[in-house]
Structures are given as structure tokens and as C-alpha cells.
Design a protein around this motif. Structure first.
Motif, PDB file in Angstrom:
ATOM      1  N   LYS A   1       0.804  -1.228   0.000  1.00  0.00           N
ATOM      2  CA  LYS A   1       0.000   0.000   0.000  1.00  0.00           C
ATOM      3  C   LYS A   1       0.834   1.274   0.000  1.00  0.00           C
ATOM      4  O   LYS A   1       0.285   2.372  -0.125  1.00  0.00           O
ATOM      5  N   SER A   2       2.156   1.139   0.139  1.00  0.00           N
ATOM      6  CA  SER A   2       3.029   2.322   0.157  1.00  0.00           C
ATOM      7  C   SER A   2       4.045   2.289  -0.980  1.00  0.00           C
ATOM      8  O   SER A   2       5.050   3.001  -0.940  1.00  0.00           O
ATOM      9  N   LEU A   3       3.788   1.480  -1.997  1.00  0.00           N
ATOM     10  CA  LEU A   3       4.756   1.283  -3.078  1.00  0.00           C
ATOM     11  C   LEU A   3       4.992   2.582  -3.847  1.00  0.00           C
ATOM     12  O   LEU A   3       4.047   3.256  -4.271  1.00  0.00           O
ATOM     13  N   LEU A   4       6.264   2.925  -4.026  1.00  0.00           N
ATOM     14  CA  LEU A   4       6.658   4.135  -4.738  1.00  0.00           C
ATOM     15  C   LEU A   4       7.313   3.830  -6.080  1.00  0.00           C
ATOM     16  O   LEU A   4       7.154   4.583  -7.043  1.00  0.00           O
ATOM     17  N   VAL A   5       8.078   2.723  -6.137  1.00  0.00           N
ATOM     18  CA  VAL A   5       8.812   2.348  -7.346  1.00  0.00           C
ATOM     19  C   VAL A   5       8.523   0.896  -7.685  1.00  0.00           C
ATOM     20  O   VAL A   5       8.658   0.014  -6.828  1.00  0.00           O
ATOM     21  N   PHE A   6       8.124   0.645  -8.942  1.00  0.00           N
ATOM     22  CA  PHE A   6       7.817  -0.719  -9.387  1.00  0.00           C
ATOM     23  C   PHE A   6       8.441  -0.901 -10.767  1.00  0.00           C
ATOM     24  O   PHE A   6       8.165  -0.145 -11.692  1.00  0.00           O
ATOM     25  N   ASP A   7       9.325  -1.914 -10.895  1.00  0.00           N
ATOM     26  CA  ASP A   7      10.080  -2.110 -12.135  1.00  0.00           C
ATOM     27  C   ASP A   7       9.941  -3.549 -12.606  1.00  0.00           C
ATOM     28  O   ASP A   7      10.397  -4.485 -11.945  1.00  0.00           O
ATOM     29  N   VAL A   8       9.286  -3.743 -13.772  1.00  0.00           N
ATOM     30  CA  VAL A   8       9.170  -5.076 -14.385  1.00  0.00           C
ATOM     31  C   VAL A   8       9.704  -5.038 -15.818  1.00  0.00           C
ATOM     32  O   VAL A   8       9.266  -5.805 -16.680  1.00  0.00           O
ATOM     33  N   SER A   9      10.653  -4.160 -16.076  1.00  0.00           N
ATOM     34  CA  SER A   9      11.246  -4.056 -17.404  1.00  0.00           C
ATOM     35  C   SER A   9      12.029  -5.313 -17.766  1.00  0.00           C
ATOM     36  O   SER A   9      12.385  -6.117 -16.911  1.00  0.00           O
ATOM     37  N   PHE A  10      12.272  -5.498 -19.064  1.00  0.00           N
ATOM     38  CA  PHE A  10      13.074  -6.603 -19.587  1.00  0.00           C
ATOM     39  C   PHE A  10      12.520  -7.960 -19.135  1.00  0.00           C
ATOM     40  O   PHE A  10      13.214  -8.790 -18.556  1.00  0.00           O
ATOM     41  N   ASN A  11      11.227  -8.150 -19.408  1.00  0.00           N
ATOM     42  CA  ASN A  11      10.588  -9.443 -19.211  1.00  0.00           C
ATOM     43  C   ASN A  11       9.863  -9.821 -20.492  1.00  0.00           C
ATOM     44  O   ASN A  11      10.255  -9.360 -21.566  1.00  0.00           O
ATOM     45  N   GLU A  12       8.835 -10.610 -20.411  1.00  0.00           N
ATOM     46  CA  GLU A  12       8.095 -11.054 -21.602  1.00  0.00           C
ATOM     47  C   GLU A  12       6.611 -10.781 -21.415  1.00  0.00           C
ATOM     48  O   GLU A  12       5.758 -11.594 -21.753  1.00  0.00           O
ATOM     49  N   ILE A  13       6.300  -9.611 -20.887  1.00  0.00           N
ATOM     50  CA  ILE A  13       4.938  -9.246 -20.516  1.00  0.00           C
ATOM     51  C   ILE A  13       4.202  -8.631 -21.716  1.00  0.00           C
ATOM     52  O   ILE A  13       4.636  -7.615 -22.253  1.00  0.00           O
ATOM     53  N   PRO A  14       3.080  -9.224 -22.162  1.00  0.00           N
ATOM     54  CA  PRO A  14       2.368  -8.725 -23.333  1.00  0.00           C
ATOM     55  C   PRO A  14       1.293  -7.682 -23.028  1.00  0.00           C
ATOM     56  O   PRO A  14       0.769  -7.048 -23.942  1.00  0.00           O
ATOM     57  N   SER A  15       0.948  -7.509 -21.748  1.00  0.00           N
ATOM     58  CA  SER A  15      -0.167  -6.638 -21.392  1.00  0.00           C
ATOM     59  C   SER A  15       0.078  -5.987 -20.031  1.00  0.00           C
ATOM     60  O   SER A  15       0.732  -6.565 -19.159  1.00  0.00           O
ATOM     61  N   LEU A  16      -0.485  -4.784 -19.857  1.00  0.00           N
ATOM     62  CA  LEU A  16      -0.408  -4.095 -18.570  1.00  0.00           C
ATOM     63  C   LEU A  16      -1.523  -4.529 -17.622  1.00  0.00           C
ATOM     64  O   LEU A  16      -1.686  -3.950 -16.544  1.00  0.00           O
ATOM     65  N   SER A  17      -2.256  -5.537 -18.011  1.00  0.00           N
ATOM     66  CA  SER A  17      -3.322  -6.070 -17.161  1.00  0.00           C
ATOM     67  C   SER A  17      -2.770  -6.468 -15.799  1.00  0.00           C
ATOM     68  O   SER A  17      -1.777  -7.190 -15.712  1.00  0.00           O
ATOM     69  N   GLY A  18      -3.410  -5.991 -14.757  1.00  0.00           N
ATOM     70  CA  GLY A  18      -2.941  -6.250 -13.394  1.00  0.00           C
ATOM     71  C   GLY A  18      -2.432  -5.001 -12.712  1.00  0.00           C
ATOM     72  O   GLY A  18      -2.380  -4.926 -11.485  1.00  0.00           O
ATOM     73  N   LEU A  19      -2.083  -3.975 -13.512  1.00  0.00           N
ATOM     74  CA  LEU A  19      -1.585  -2.735 -12.917  1.00  0.00           C
ATOM     75  C   LEU A  19      -2.692  -1.949 -12.217  1.00  0.00           C
ATOM     76  O   LEU A  19      -2.411  -1.075 -11.407  1.00  0.00           O
ATOM     77  N   SER A  20      -3.942  -2.282 -12.510  1.00  0.00           N
ATOM     78  CA  SER A  20      -5.053  -1.599 -11.844  1.00  0.00           C
ATOM     79  C   SER A  20      -5.058  -1.859 -10.342  1.00  0.00           C
ATOM     80  O   SER A  20      -5.667  -1.123  -9.573  1.00  0.00           O
ATOM     81  N   LYS A  21      -4.347  -2.909  -9.906  1.00  0.00           N
ATOM     82  CA  LYS A  21      -4.280  -3.259  -8.495  1.00  0.00           C
ATOM     83  C   LYS A  21      -3.122  -2.577  -7.762  1.00  0.00           C
ATOM     84  O   LYS A  21      -3.027  -2.649  -6.547  1.00  0.00           O
ATOM     85  N   VAL A  22      -2.254  -1.917  -8.518  1.00  0.00           N
ATOM     86  CA  VAL A  22      -1.093  -1.273  -7.903  1.00  0.00           C
ATOM     87  C   VAL A  22      -1.536  -0.052  -7.105  1.00  0.00           C
ATOM     88  O   VAL A  22      -2.436   0.688  -7.511  1.00  0.00           O
ATOM     89  N   SER A  23      -0.881   0.184  -5.976  1.00  0.00           N
ATOM     90  CA  SER A  23      -1.240   1.279  -5.083  1.00  0.00           C
ATOM     91  C   SER A  23      -1.162   2.640  -5.771  1.00  0.00           C
ATOM     92  O   SER A  23      -0.273   2.895  -6.595  1.00  0.00           O
ATOM     93  N   THR A  24      -2.079   3.522  -5.401  1.00  0.00           N
ATOM     94  CA  THR A  24      -2.116   4.878  -5.954  1.00  0.00           C
ATOM     95  C   THR A  24      -0.934   5.720  -5.479  1.00  0.00           C
ATOM     96  O   THR A  24      -0.736   6.843  -5.953  1.00  0.00           O
ATOM     97  N   THR A  25      -0.136   5.190  -4.564  1.00  0.00           N
ATOM     98  CA  THR A  25       1.053   5.912  -4.082  1.00  0.00           C
ATOM     99  C   THR A  25       2.194   5.884  -5.090  1.00  0.00           C
ATOM    100  O   THR A  25       3.157   6.637  -4.941  1.00  0.00           O
ATOM    101  N   LEU A  26       2.108   5.019  -6.091  1.00  0.00           N
ATOM    102  CA  LEU A  26       3.221   4.788  -7.011  1.00  0.00           C
ATOM    103  C   LEU A  26       3.670   6.072  -7.703  1.00  0.00           C
ATOM    104  O   LEU A  26       2.864   6.826  -8.231  1.00  0.00           O
ATOM    105  N   LYS A  27       4.993   6.294  -7.706  1.00  0.00           N
ATOM    106  CA  LYS A  27       5.576   7.472  -8.344  1.00  0.00           C
ATOM    107  C   LYS A  27       6.415   7.132  -9.575  1.00  0.00           C
ATOM    108  O   LYS A  27       6.575   7.967 -10.468  1.00  0.00           O
ATOM    109  N   GLU A  28       6.968   5.912  -9.616  1.00  0.00           N
ATOM    110  CA  GLU A  28       7.815   5.518 -10.750  1.00  0.00           C
ATOM    111  C   GLU A  28       7.427   4.119 -11.214  1.00  0.00           C
ATOM    112  O   GLU A  28       7.425   3.182 -10.422  1.00  0.00           O
TER     113      GLU A  28
END
Length: 333
Positions: A114-141
Motif C-alpha cells: 500500500k506504500s509502493l513508490l517504485v515498481f520495475d518489471v522491465s526486460f521481461n516477456e509481458i504482453p499486457s499491462l493487465s494487473g496494474l489496476s491493483k497497484v497502489s495509488t502511491t506509485l511514483k515511478e
């Protein structure tokens, strides 16, 4: 081998003890397959496991109730390998989670943080941003570069976002950006975008649209806070919509189809100008085209343009711009 392993473990422990009294543990590049022989002090605030051979999460990490930063970068984690993290209530105060350069095929469930500020999933094999709707609104990066993403979606709630990195994906359209009123940096290089659409955002300071399919600069004129603009390797034939970007310090329009320098005579803060690999025929009129930045300009690239073949090319530029420190790759004394 056992003696070497013991020395490594001793060094690990020393690193933890020396760094903020055991609150930070850096195990970068130890080629670890698991953490079985590693002590994880309960006081840890930062744990860096970059560049190892890990494929499963050690459950002890989930008990580090003080943990704020966790880097799992450059390992062998797949979706199942990180699944347990979504249930680790003890570390729900985590502020930075790095899963860059693994084997993920979907956005992991990080809704517990609930306090996440930085989230990095670069350089993977992800085809969709599906699931990011659950990320905390605190996110800055948010970093999702070098994946297979085709659409900007499920980000509308992230109104605190300051940096968004979606470079090297398969995006064709700039969309769903209108709620990012605090966004400072937007990185969309190496996609398939054909037109600029910043959805009314006017606070962007850094924008990269390098290596896309742009043929026009239209759509940038309202981004008056822009300080750095990167548009290289597109198909742009005309410089336009730049005259109101009074804060611009860096402009990169190299490797396009430009035949002249236009619409930047009023940019009084311009320091770096990249125009190399275009079709600019002559230096005639360049003093007027860059009159606003005559005193401020320190770097200019014009190589591989017809105008750069003149023997007096560098001499002319030095005379016009007295504070130049670099012409193309040549550092001036």
C-alpha cells in the motif's frame, strides 16, 4: 569450494554489518541459486539480490517487517516463482520492488504493498499491462520497458505517477494519459507510435519518442514545461510546434528528414541541439535560426548533413556560438 563459499558468506555478513548496522544487504553478482546459507537479519531495510540465479523466493524474505527496498533484478524468476509475494503481509510496507530482467509473462499481484513508490518489471516477456489496476495509488515511478505491451491501460488511477517508462514495446497509440497530472518524465522510445498525443498533459519535463514512426511534431506545442525532448530516428520532415517550449534545454531531432532549422529562434535556454543525420543543406541562416540560444548553446551535432561537408564548417559554428564546448564528437578546448 566450501572454503570459498564460507569466505563469500563472511563477506556478505560483513557487508550487512558495515552498511547501516546490518540494515542493508547487497548480494549482487554472487551467482546464488538459493539463499539457504545466507543470514537475513530481521532489521533489514534494503535487500539487493541483483544478478544471481534465483528462481524461487526465500520465504524468510516475507518475514522482514522493516523491508522497504527489494531488488530481484536479473535472476530467473518466472510468474510462479514470484507468486508468493502477493501474500506476504509482513512486508506490506515495501516502497520499492524491482523485478527487472527475469522471465515474467504477466504483471505480478502487488496489491498488498500500500506504500509502493517504485515498481520495475522491465526486460521481461509481458504482453499486457493487465494487473496494474491493483497497484497502489502511491506509485511514483513505473518501469515496464522492453516487454511486448501493445496498449496503455489500467494506469488511470496512478495520479501520483512522476516517471513512466514504456520504451521498447509494441505501442501504436499514445492514450489514457490524461490523469497523469503530476507526470514529469514519459519514455516511449522504440515503439510504433505514429502521432503525438499527450492527452492535455502540460507538466512533462522529459519526453522521449525516439525510434517510432512519427512524421510530424504536431501535438507538442502545449508542453510548455518541457526541458528535454528526444525525437531521433523518426520520419519528421519539418521542425514545428517548438517556439512555445521556452524551458527546453535539450533537443534531439537527429536521424530524421529535416532540410532546415525552424521554429526554435525563441528558445533562450537551449544548451544541447542534435541535428545530425538529416538533410540540412547549408549553414546559411543558422545564426538567425538559433538567435535565442546564441549565448547558451554548448553542444551541437550536425554531422552527416550536407552542410557539414564544408571545410569551414567548425569555424563558422565557433564564430556564431561563442560558448560552444562540443561540435559533433569533437570536444573544444
Amino acid at each position: 569450494m566450501e572454503e570459498q563459499s564460507n569466505r563469500d558468506l563472511d563477506r556478505d555478513t560483513a557487508m550487512a554489518d558495515d552498511d547501516q548496522s546490518g540494515r542493508c544487504l547487497d548480494l549482487t553478482s554472487f551467482q546464488l541459486h538459493d539463499l539457504g546459507d545466507i543470514e537475513l537479519p530481521e532489521s533489514l531495510i534494503e535487500l539487493d539480490l541483483t544478478a544471481n540465479r534465483l528462481s524461487k523466493l526465500d520465504p524468510r524474505i516475507g518475514l522482514l517487517s522493516h523491508l522497504k527496498k527489494l531488488s530481484l533484478r536479473q535472476n530467473l524468476f518466472d510468474d510462479q516463482g514470484v507468486e508468493a509475494i502477493s501474500n506476504w503481509n509482513e512486508i506490506s510496507g515495501l516502497q520499492e520492488l524491482v523485478l527487472r530482467d527475469n522471465k515474467l509473462t504477466k504483471i505480478p499481484d502487488v496489491s498488498i504493498f500500500k506504500s509502493l513508490l517504485v515498481f520495475d518489471v522491465s526486460f521481461n516477456e509481458i504482453p499486457s499491462l493487465s494487473g496494474l489496476s491493483k497497484v497502489s495509488t502511491t506509485l511514483k515511478e513505473l518501469y515496464v520497458s522492453k516487454n511486448e505491451v501493445t496498449k496503455i491501460e489500467e494506469l488511470e488511477h496512478l495520479q501520483s505517477l512522476q516517471i513512466l517508462e514504456l520504451g521498447s514495446n509494441r505501442l501504436r497509440v499514445m492514450e489514457n494519459l490524461q490523469t497523469f497530472t503530476n507526470l514529469q518524465e514519459l519514455w516511449l522510445g522504440r515503439n510504433r507510435i505514429k502521432a503525438v498525443n499527450l492527452c492535455g498533459l502540460t507538466c512533462i519535463r522529459k519526453l522521449s519518442l525516439q525510434s517510432n514512426r512519427l512524421t510530424s511534431m504536431a501535438g507538442l506545442q502545449d508542453c510548455v514545461a518541457l526541458e528535454e525532448l528526444y525525437l531521433s530516428h523518426n520520419g519528421i520532415a519539418k521542425m514545428e510546434g517548438l517556439s512555445k517550449l521556452a524551458n527546453l534545454r535539450v533537443l534531439d531531432v537527429s536521424s530524421n528528414k529535416l532540410t532546415s532549422i525552424d521554429d526554435i529562434e525563441n528558445l533562450t535556454r537551449l544548451e544541447d541541439l542534435w541535428l545530425n543525420d538529416n538533410q540540412i543543406a547549408s549553414l546559411e541562416g543558422i545564426d538567425l535560426a538559433l538567435s535565442g540560444s546564441r549565448e547558451k548553446l554548448t553542444t551541437i551535432y550536425l554531422e552527416r548533413n550536407p552542410c557539414a561537408t564544408s571545410p569551414s564548417y567548425s569555424v563558422i559554428l565557433k564564430e556564431i556560438f561563442p560558448n560552444l564546448e562540443q561540435i559533433d564528437s569533437d570536444i573544444l578546448m
